[in-house]
Design a protein around this motif. Structure first.
Motif, mmCIF file in Angstrom:
data_model
loop_
_atom_site.group_PDB
_atom_site.id
_atom_site.type_symbol
_atom_site.label_atom_id
_atom_site.label_comp_id
_atom_site.label_asym_id
_atom_site.label_seq_id
_atom_site.Cartn_x
_atom_site.Cartn_y
_atom_site.Cartn_z
ATOM 1 N N SER A 178 7.290 -0.249 -13.984
ATOM 2 C CA SER A 178 6.109 -0.147 -13.109
ATOM 3 C C SER A 178 5.545 -1.503 -12.689
ATOM 4 O O SER A 178 4.335 -1.757 -12.826
ATOM 5 C CB SER A 178 5.023 0.631 -13.816
ATOM 6 N N PHE A 179 6.439 -2.360 -12.213
ATOM 7 C CA PHE A 179 6.024 -3.696 -11.771
ATOM 8 C C PHE A 179 6.860 -4.070 -10.555
ATOM 9 O O PHE A 179 7.950 -3.531 -10.362
ATOM 10 C CB PHE A 179 6.227 -4.709 -12.914
ATOM 11 N N THR A 225 1.554 -7.410 -13.929
ATOM 12 C CA THR A 225 0.190 -6.955 -13.635
ATOM 13 C C THR A 225 -0.343 -6.210 -14.861
ATOM 14 O O THR A 225 0.287 -6.202 -15.905
ATOM 15 C CB THR A 225 0.165 -5.996 -12.426
ATOM 16 N N LYS A 226 -1.478 -5.566 -14.681
ATOM 17 C CA LYS A 226 -2.126 -4.766 -15.727
ATOM 18 C C LYS A 226 -2.302 -5.606 -16.996
ATOM 19 O O LYS A 226 -2.746 -6.740 -16.901
ATOM 20 C CB LYS A 226 -1.332 -3.475 -15.950
ATOM 21 N N ASN A 254 10.647 1.759 -9.237
ATOM 22 C CA ASN A 254 9.214 1.675 -9.508
ATOM 23 C C ASN A 254 8.689 3.063 -9.882
ATOM 24 O O ASN A 254 9.277 4.081 -9.492
ATOM 25 C CB ASN A 254 8.535 1.147 -8.234
ATOM 26 N N ASP A 255 7.540 3.115 -10.591
ATOM 27 C CA ASP A 255 7.004 4.433 -10.980
ATOM 28 C C ASP A 255 6.599 5.284 -9.776
ATOM 29 O O ASP A 255 6.701 6.519 -9.811
ATOM 30 C CB ASP A 255 5.839 4.314 -11.982
ATOM 31 N N ASN A 279 -0.518 2.148 -6.891
ATOM 32 C CA ASN A 279 0.536 1.761 -5.949
ATOM 33 C C ASN A 279 0.985 3.006 -5.189
ATOM 34 O O ASN A 279 0.592 4.126 -5.533
ATOM 35 C CB ASN A 279 1.712 1.161 -6.725
ATOM 36 N N GLU A 332 3.759 -1.676 -2.929
ATOM 37 C CA GLU A 332 2.992 -2.589 -3.793
ATOM 38 C C GLU A 332 1.608 -2.826 -3.179
ATOM 39 O O GLU A 332 1.156 -3.958 -3.039
ATOM 40 C CB GLU A 332 3.745 -3.908 -4.018
ATOM 41 N N SER A 384 -1.074 -2.477 -4.496
ATOM 42 C CA SER A 384 -1.992 -3.063 -5.485
ATOM 43 C C SER A 384 -2.296 -4.520 -5.167
ATOM 44 O O SER A 384 -3.364 -5.023 -5.464
ATOM 45 C CB SER A 384 -1.376 -2.979 -6.874
ATOM 46 N N GLU A 399 -5.929 -3.482 -6.464
ATOM 47 C CA GLU A 399 -5.887 -2.760 -7.743
ATOM 48 C C GLU A 399 -7.178 -2.982 -8.535
ATOM 49 O O GLU A 399 -7.685 -2.070 -9.191
ATOM 50 C CB GLU A 399 -4.685 -3.269 -8.541
#
Ligand code: BGC
Length: 495
Positions: free
Chosen positions: A166-167, A183-184, A218-219, A245, A282, A284, A313
């Motif tokens: 998930s990036f 991220t996160k 990606n998720d 996202n 993306e 975010s 985000e």
């Protein structure tokens, strides 16, 4: 004779003290009103603001597709054929999100689209793995994959794994992706610029675990795939959870960035792709220049693991909205007398200390505050006690707390609506006018006020007729399945 002068002096003194006290109280009240109107002004999002933001998202999308991203990366996913449901056999998926790792084993059965059997295991990501500089993350993931594989496969057999990561990754093929940005909660330089698929394969090999990873995704892409498996009208996948996202199906011709990725722009010939490809927007990382931000937004960004990045985000997702609320409550308490005279839970030295601790107000707490419809705002009081240790709060302060949370949430959901409206302009329906957007993540699933405001915002932007054909469908934890389906489809194609 007894002098009465000391008596008058004492009264004059008391009056002076009272005046100072009342003056301070008036000043705090004035400050509180000023802060509240400042917050209302900066956080309120009008229909015109949403339209302006939608236009800016469209521009970011165009630039990204051209290969000149200035906010939204618009990453080609190399998913140009979606699983059909005809896939058979046993597959695995790894799903690395913002807080948990999930490993899935599935057996796809004889009937179309049927998951005959499956096992899912989840682990919270340990603190040491968030620091990517120590190189532990992929080692830990390989350990967990081996744990699950040892239940279903013989030690010598090769397992096929879909890797949902998930990036943002720059992919040059479906089974290759260089990490662009953490991220996160992740921090550090570890893996940046490296192919995450290869790194995971190497970690597995060290453990004598033979793996083939035909697909990295990606998720949001995985969410889209999982939903499309069941509902062919799915055109986009959105995640609204710790991070946010969106991925959608774009016409391959429009993805000019593909040429640069696949042959460095040298030759005119592109490898052959199907007519459509999933693009990971993306969003975010979009730069919300069209939007006012309050001082707390700037602090949240500054204190994060990736200052200056993921700015959209930070206005929208679950990891940040509670932080924005907490910081606003801090400003109101410090300058505007909010929570004055409240009691504090044992162990809290003073009010500002209670409000200074980072990440103490999760999105679930913001949702509980926002949703409270009781006359006495009992849930708001409960949340303040449970999460911040603040007790005996006056009704007026409970109302202010609720207002703050509603303003922050309402901004988040309206911005999401504007971004989604821009994406929906792109993915038009085929014959069936219904377009399904699969949405994963707790903000959408568990925060009904967020969801309603998002739906309302969409109606305001695209009109009721169009909006009634856009179905936002909550899908839970679908990304691991999406990754396994894609691994199955691709490995069957390769055979
Ligand atoms: C990441 C995206 C991911 C999203 C939701 C963002 O921080 O950059 O790649 O899809 O979080 O998990």
């Amino acid at each position: 004779m007894v002098s009465i002068l000391p008596f008058y002096a004492a009264i004059a003194g008391a009056i002076a003290v009272l005046n100072v006290y009342l003056g301070k109280k008036r000043e705090k009240k004035r400050n509180r009103d000023l802060i509240l109107s400042d917050i209302r002004r900066t956080l309120s999002v009008s229909v015109e603001d949403m339209q302006r933001f939608q236009a800016s998202v469209t521009e970011h999308m165009d630039n990204g597709l051209e290969g000149n991203p200035n906010g939204m990366m618009m990453l080609p996913s190399f998913v140009d054929r979606l699983p059909t449901g005809d896939e058979r056999g046993e597959y695995y998926a790894i799903d690395l999100g913002g807080t948990n790792l999930r490993v899935l084993w599935v057996r796809l059965g004889d009937k179309i689209g049927l998951v005959e059997d499956k096992e899912v295991r989840d682990w919270p990501i340990p603190e040491e793995c968030f620091d990517t500089d120590n190189g532990l993350l992929m080692e830990w993931i390989a350990d967990k994959l081996k744990e699950v594989a040892s239940v279903h496969a013989s030690p010598t057999s090769r397992i096929v794994v879909g890797f949902c990561f998930s990036f943002a990754c720059k992919q040059k093929a479906l089974n290759h992706g260089e990490l662009l940005l953490w991220t996160k909660n992740f921090r550090g330089q570890g893996l940046l610029g490296k192919d995450v698929v290869q790194t995971l394969i190497e970690a597995c090999e060290k453990r004598n675990l033979s793996v083939s990873i035909p697909a990295l995704l990606n998720d949001t892409v995985a969410t889209l795939i999982a939903s499309r498996y069941k509902d062919p009208n799915t055109v986009a996948g959105v995640v609204l959870g710790t991070g946010t996202n969106c991925a959608y199906i774009e016409s391959t011709d429009r993805i000019k960035a593909l040429r640069k990725l696949t042959n460095d722009g040298k030759s005119q010939d592109l490898p052959s792709f199907d007519a459509n490809m999933v693009v990971n927007t993306e969003w975010s990382d979009m730069i919300p220049e069209a939007l006012p931000r309050c001082e707390e937004d700037l602090w949240v960004d500054f204190a994060s693991n990736n200052p200056g990045r993921g700015l959209f985000e930070k206005l929208v997702s679950g990891l940040y909205i509670g932080e924005v609320c907490r910081r606003i409550l801090y400003r109101l308490a410090d300058k505007g007398g909010l929570f004055e005279n409240c009691r504090l839970r044992r162990g809290q030295p003073h009010l500002l200390h209670a409000l200074l601790q980072q990440n103490t107000l999760p999105a679930a707490a913001v949702a509980a505050i926002d949703h409270d419809e009781s006359r006495a705002l009992e849930n708001v009081a409960e949340v303040l006690d449970e999460y911040l240790g603040i007790r005996n709060v006056r009704k007026r302060d409970l109302q202010t707390t609720q207002q703050v949370c509603q303003l922050v949430c309402s901004r988040a959901s309206k911005l999401c609506a504007a971004a989604l409206a821009a994406v929906m302009e792109r993915c038009q329906a085929s014959e069936d006018p219904v377009r399904v957007v699969a949405v994963d993540g707790s903000l959408f699933a568990n925060y009904s006020a967020f969801r309603k405001r998002l739906e309302m915002g969409l109606i305001e932007l695209v009109g009721l007729d169009v909006a009634s054909n856009i179905k936002l469908v909550s899908v839970q934890d679908a990304s691991a399945e999406g990754a396994a389906f894609l691994a199955a489809a691709t490995s069957e194609e390769m055979n």
